[in-house]
Design an enzyme around this catalytic site. Structure first.
Site, PDB file in Angstrom:
ATOM      1  N   THR A 125       0.265  10.453  10.989  1.00 42.36           N
ATOM      2  CA  THR A 125      -0.880   9.798  11.614  1.00 42.36           C
ATOM      3  C   THR A 125      -1.651  10.784  12.495  1.00 42.36           C
ATOM      4  O   THR A 125      -1.058  11.737  13.033  1.00 42.36           O
ATOM      5  CB  THR A 125      -0.390   8.614  12.472  1.00 42.36           C
ATOM      6  N   ASP A 126      -2.940  10.510  12.680  1.00 31.58           N
ATOM      7  CA  ASP A 126      -3.732  11.348  13.597  1.00 31.58           C
ATOM      8  C   ASP A 126      -3.275  11.179  15.051  1.00 31.58           C
ATOM      9  O   ASP A 126      -3.620  11.990  15.912  1.00 31.58           O
ATOM     10  CB  ASP A 126      -5.227  11.031  13.461  1.00 31.58           C
ATOM     11  N   GLU A 127      -2.465  10.128  15.319  1.00 32.65           N
ATOM     12  CA  GLU A 127      -2.045   9.893  16.707  1.00 32.65           C
ATOM     13  C   GLU A 127      -1.130  10.996  17.233  1.00 32.65           C
ATOM     14  O   GLU A 127      -0.925  11.121  18.429  1.00 32.65           O
ATOM     15  CB  GLU A 127      -1.385   8.506  16.844  1.00 32.65           C
ATOM     16  N   TYR A 153       5.524   5.622  19.937  1.00 28.56           N
ATOM     17  CA  TYR A 153       5.228   5.621  18.490  1.00 28.56           C
ATOM     18  C   TYR A 153       4.771   7.008  18.040  1.00 28.56           C
ATOM     19  O   TYR A 153       5.344   7.599  17.117  1.00 28.56           O
ATOM     20  CB  TYR A 153       4.156   4.570  18.158  1.00 28.56           C
ATOM     21  N   LYS A 157       6.514   9.855  15.519  1.00 29.87           N
ATOM     22  CA  LYS A 157       5.877  10.357  14.290  1.00 29.87           C
ATOM     23  C   LYS A 157       5.743  11.889  14.348  1.00 29.87           C
ATOM     24  O   LYS A 157       5.956  12.576  13.345  1.00 29.87           O
ATOM     25  CB  LYS A 157       4.495   9.721  14.098  1.00 29.87           C
TER      26      LYS A 157
HETATM   27  P1  NAD Z   1       3.582  -1.413   8.424  1.00 28.66           P
HETATM   28  O1  NAD Z   1       4.229  -1.667   9.752  1.00 28.66           O
HETATM   29  O2  NAD Z   1       2.590  -2.387   7.895  1.00 28.66           O
HETATM   30  O3  NAD Z   1       4.722  -1.272   7.304  1.00 28.66           O
HETATM   31  C1  NAD Z   1       5.907  -0.573   7.525  1.00 28.66           C
HETATM   32  C2  NAD Z   1       6.882  -0.918   6.405  1.00 28.66           C
HETATM   33  O4  NAD Z   1       8.077  -0.145   6.610  1.00 28.66           O
HETATM   34  C3  NAD Z   1       7.308  -2.390   6.400  1.00 28.66           C
HETATM   35  O5  NAD Z   1       7.323  -2.887   5.076  1.00 28.66           O
HETATM   36  C4  NAD Z   1       8.728  -2.358   6.961  1.00 28.66           C
HETATM   37  O6  NAD Z   1       9.565  -3.407   6.466  1.00 28.66           O
HETATM   38  C5  NAD Z   1       9.200  -1.003   6.482  1.00 28.66           C
HETATM   39  N1  NAD Z   1      10.264  -0.457   7.333  1.00 28.66           N
HETATM   40  C6  NAD Z   1      10.307  -0.424   8.696  1.00 28.66           C
HETATM   41  N2  NAD Z   1      11.465   0.114   9.096  1.00 28.66           N
HETATM   42  C7  NAD Z   1      12.159   0.458   7.986  1.00 28.66           C
HETATM   43  C8  NAD Z   1      13.410   1.069   7.755  1.00 28.66           C
HETATM   44  N3  NAD Z   1      14.201   1.446   8.768  1.00 28.66           N
HETATM   45  N4  NAD Z   1      13.806   1.287   6.489  1.00 28.66           N
HETATM   46  C9  NAD Z   1      13.020   0.893   5.437  1.00 28.66           C
HETATM   47  N5  NAD Z   1      11.837   0.285   5.598  1.00 28.66           N
HETATM   48  C10 NAD Z   1      11.399   0.083   6.855  1.00 28.66           C
HETATM   49  O7  NAD Z   1       2.972   0.041   8.559  1.00 28.66           O
HETATM   50  P2  NAD Z   1       1.657   0.659   7.883  1.00 28.66           P
HETATM   51  O8  NAD Z   1       0.501   0.371   8.748  1.00 28.66           O
HETATM   52  O9  NAD Z   1       1.622   0.308   6.458  1.00 28.66           O
HETATM   53  O10 NAD Z   1       1.970   2.219   8.031  1.00 28.66           O
HETATM   54  C11 NAD Z   1       2.657   2.911   6.995  1.00 28.66           C
HETATM   55  C12 NAD Z   1       2.790   4.372   7.398  1.00 28.66           C
HETATM   56  O11 NAD Z   1       1.503   4.950   7.599  1.00 28.66           O
HETATM   57  C13 NAD Z   1       3.544   4.583   8.708  1.00 28.66           C
HETATM   58  O12 NAD Z   1       4.378   5.706   8.558  1.00 28.66           O
HETATM   59  C14 NAD Z   1       2.452   4.848   9.730  1.00 28.66           C
HETATM   60  O13 NAD Z   1       2.928   5.670  10.764  1.00 28.66           O
HETATM   61  C15 NAD Z   1       1.416   5.560   8.872  1.00 28.66           C
HETATM   62  N6  NAD Z   1       0.011   5.406   9.300  1.00 28.66           N
HETATM   63  C16 NAD Z   1      -0.515   4.177   9.546  1.00 28.66           C
HETATM   64  C17 NAD Z   1      -1.856   4.060   9.886  1.00 28.66           C
HETATM   65  C18 NAD Z   1      -2.486   2.700  10.125  1.00 28.66           C
HETATM   66  O14 NAD Z   1      -3.652   2.630  10.529  1.00 28.66           O
HETATM   67  N7  NAD Z   1      -1.797   1.583   9.866  1.00 28.66           N
HETATM   68  C19 NAD Z   1      -2.651   5.200   9.995  1.00 28.66           C
HETATM   69  C20 NAD Z   1      -2.082   6.453   9.739  1.00 28.66           C
HETATM   70  C21 NAD Z   1      -0.748   6.534   9.380  1.00 28.66           C
HETATM   71  P1  TYD Z   2      -4.215  -0.881  16.838  1.00 27.54           P
HETATM   72  O1  TYD Z   2      -4.738  -1.664  15.691  1.00 27.54           O
HETATM   73  O2  TYD Z   2      -2.964  -1.309  17.506  1.00 27.54           O
HETATM   74  O3  TYD Z   2      -4.103   0.632  16.323  1.00 27.54           O
HETATM   75  P2  TYD Z   2      -3.803   2.009  17.159  1.00 27.54           P
HETATM   76  O4  TYD Z   2      -3.400   1.698  18.528  1.00 27.54           O
HETATM   77  O5  TYD Z   2      -2.679   2.588  16.359  1.00 27.54           O
HETATM   78  O6  TYD Z   2      -5.067   2.789  17.073  1.00 27.54           O
HETATM   79  O7  TYD Z   2      -5.343  -0.811  17.947  1.00 27.54           O
HETATM   80  C1  TYD Z   2      -6.622  -0.269  17.671  1.00 27.54           C
HETATM   81  C2  TYD Z   2      -7.405  -0.262  18.960  1.00 27.54           C
HETATM   82  O8  TYD Z   2      -7.662  -1.630  19.340  1.00 27.54           O
HETATM   83  C3  TYD Z   2      -6.670   0.357  20.138  1.00 27.54           C
HETATM   84  O9  TYD Z   2      -7.607   1.065  20.946  1.00 27.54           O
HETATM   85  C4  TYD Z   2      -6.119  -0.824  20.897  1.00 27.54           C
HETATM   86  C5  TYD Z   2      -7.143  -1.912  20.659  1.00 27.54           C
HETATM   87  N1  TYD Z   2      -6.639  -3.311  20.627  1.00 27.54           N
HETATM   88  C6  TYD Z   2      -7.258  -4.296  21.408  1.00 27.54           C
HETATM   89  O10 TYD Z   2      -8.211  -4.029  22.140  1.00 27.54           O
HETATM   90  N2  TYD Z   2      -6.759  -5.568  21.342  1.00 27.54           N
HETATM   91  C7  TYD Z   2      -5.712  -5.911  20.559  1.00 27.54           C
HETATM   92  O11 TYD Z   2      -5.280  -7.104  20.564  1.00 27.54           O
HETATM   93  C8  TYD Z   2      -5.103  -4.911  19.740  1.00 27.54           C
HETATM   94  C9  TYD Z   2      -3.940  -5.226  18.853  1.00 27.54           C
HETATM   95  C10 TYD Z   2      -5.608  -3.604  19.803  1.00 27.54           C
END
Ligand code: NAD
Ligand code: TYD
Length: 339
Positions: A125-127, A153, A157
């Protein structure tokens, strides 16, 4: 080609499973997922009987189970999406983030070492780069930006990324890492900003905006993330990191107002609530490397993507209504009840 997709019952992993099965009719997908609160078999309902799809309910930190799966399946590629992914939950309870995101990654890398693999891909992630100041719109994260994390988090990562680099250099595990900006689209768990706001607007519930709502996120439609990972696992260079993003920066307030207006509701639903601890101000990706080296470009603008996403939530109410009527209700009360 046989690809193990960990976390395939989650948001991005689920979209990736659909993307690959649709694009390559001779590829096999082995989905590995522990089905935590964020995993949902409904997301995979349309592929569960596909002969190119197989599912293992496994915790990636369970070494024995992971090794057993490798022995049975002998995969070519691992794409590791499995993670605890919500910043707010990591502030409440960091431990599970270390177990899944760090130890889980280590177990997968050990399995790759032991059994051999064509490619291990880490979905990061970019985080991991921390945040950028709001008054410097000229700054972007590049692959050379130092890791500088803010939340448990992002720290977990970044730790996983460092392990992947170490296993590449020390043990020659052929790996790549991608660092993507915030995703949105179908099957997004409604604890995250965009699906939470869509669900609340549709239920005429307050829209909890943290702090001033000026924080900026760089939004990418999930299918564009899938196409980038597809390119990296096929054409990316081992040992490399690729940033993924499409220059779609928006303040949280802009995002929330767009959703309100698309659904024809009133801005009076917005409620400013206490800020997130350590809240990152701005994320913004420079995607030059993946564009120039692999030819990747996103295809969906934020304006198109948010419309498609809202339509998906309108057309698939049972998917998210099932979630918000379950244990999510007590999560919501705990996180937002007295915020
Ligand atoms: P999500 O929380 O929707 O899904 C995570 C999945 O992993 C779920 O199906 C969960 O059951 C499974 N999981 C959790 N713990 C586990 C374990 N111990 N063993 C096996 N499975 C397990 O997450 P997401 O938003 O789909 O993110 C997927 C990946 O992408 C993550 O690694 C996250 O860090 C990365 N990512 C997410 C975003 C975003 O905006 N959502 C952006 C950049 C990177
Ligand atoms: P989020 O979807 O949790 O993603 P991330 O923190 O990984 O970027 O949040 C996106 C942005 O929205 C973040 O600045 C936090 C804000 N946010 C709210 O203002 N209210 C909310 O209820 C949630 C879940 C997030």
């Amino acid at each position: 080609m046989k690809i193990v997709v960990t976390g395939g019952a989650g948001f991005i992993g689920g979209n990736f499973v659909h993307y690959i099965l649709k694009k390559y009719n001779d590829y096999k997908i082995i989905c590995v997922d522990a089905l935590t609160y964020a995993g949902n078999m409904e997301t995979l309902a349309s592929v569960k009987d596909n002969s190119n799809f197989n599912f293992y309910k496994i915790d990636i930190a369970d070494r024995e189970a992971v090794y057993e799966m490798f022995e049975k399946e002998n995969p070519d590629i691992i794409v590791n999406f499995a993670a605890e992914s919500h910043v707010d939950r990591s502030i409440e309870n960091p431990e599970i983030f270390l177990k899944t995101n760090v130890i889980g990654t280590q177990v997968l890398l050990d399995a790759c070492r032991k059994y051999g693999i064509k490619r291990y891909h880490q979905v990061s992630t970019d985080e991991v780069y921390g945040d950028l100041p709001l008054d410097r719109p000229d700054l972007f994260f590049t692959e050379e930006t130092p890791l500088h994390t803010s939340s448990p988090y992002s720290a977990s990562k970044a730790s996983a990324d460092l392990l992947v680099g170490a296993y590449y250099r020390t043990f020659n595990v052929p790996s790549t890492i991608s660092r993507c900006s915030n995703n949105y689209g179908p099957y997004h768990f409604p604890e995250k900003l965009i699906p939470l706001m869509i669900a609340n607007v549709l239920n005429d519930k307050e829209l909890p905006v943290y702090g001033s709502g000026e924080n900026v996120r760089d939004w990418l439609y999930v299918e564009d993330h899938c196409s980038a990972i597809d390119l990296i696992i096929h054409n990316g260079k081992v040992g490399e990191v690729y940033n993924i993003g499409g220059h779609n920066e928006r303040t949280n307030l802009e995002v929330v107002k767009t959703i309100i207006h698309e659904l024809g509701k009133s801005e009076e639903l917005i409620k400013y609530v206490g800020d997130r601890k350590g809240h990152d101000m701005r994320y913004a990706i420079d995607p030059t490397k993946i564009h120039s080296e692999l030819g990747w470009l996103p295809t969906t603008t934020f304006d198109e993507g948010i419309k498609k996403t809202i339509k998906w939530y309108l057309d698939n109410k049972s998917w998210w209504e099932n979630i918000i009527s379950g244990e999510y209700a007590s999560y919501y009360e705990k996180m937002y009840g007295s915020r």
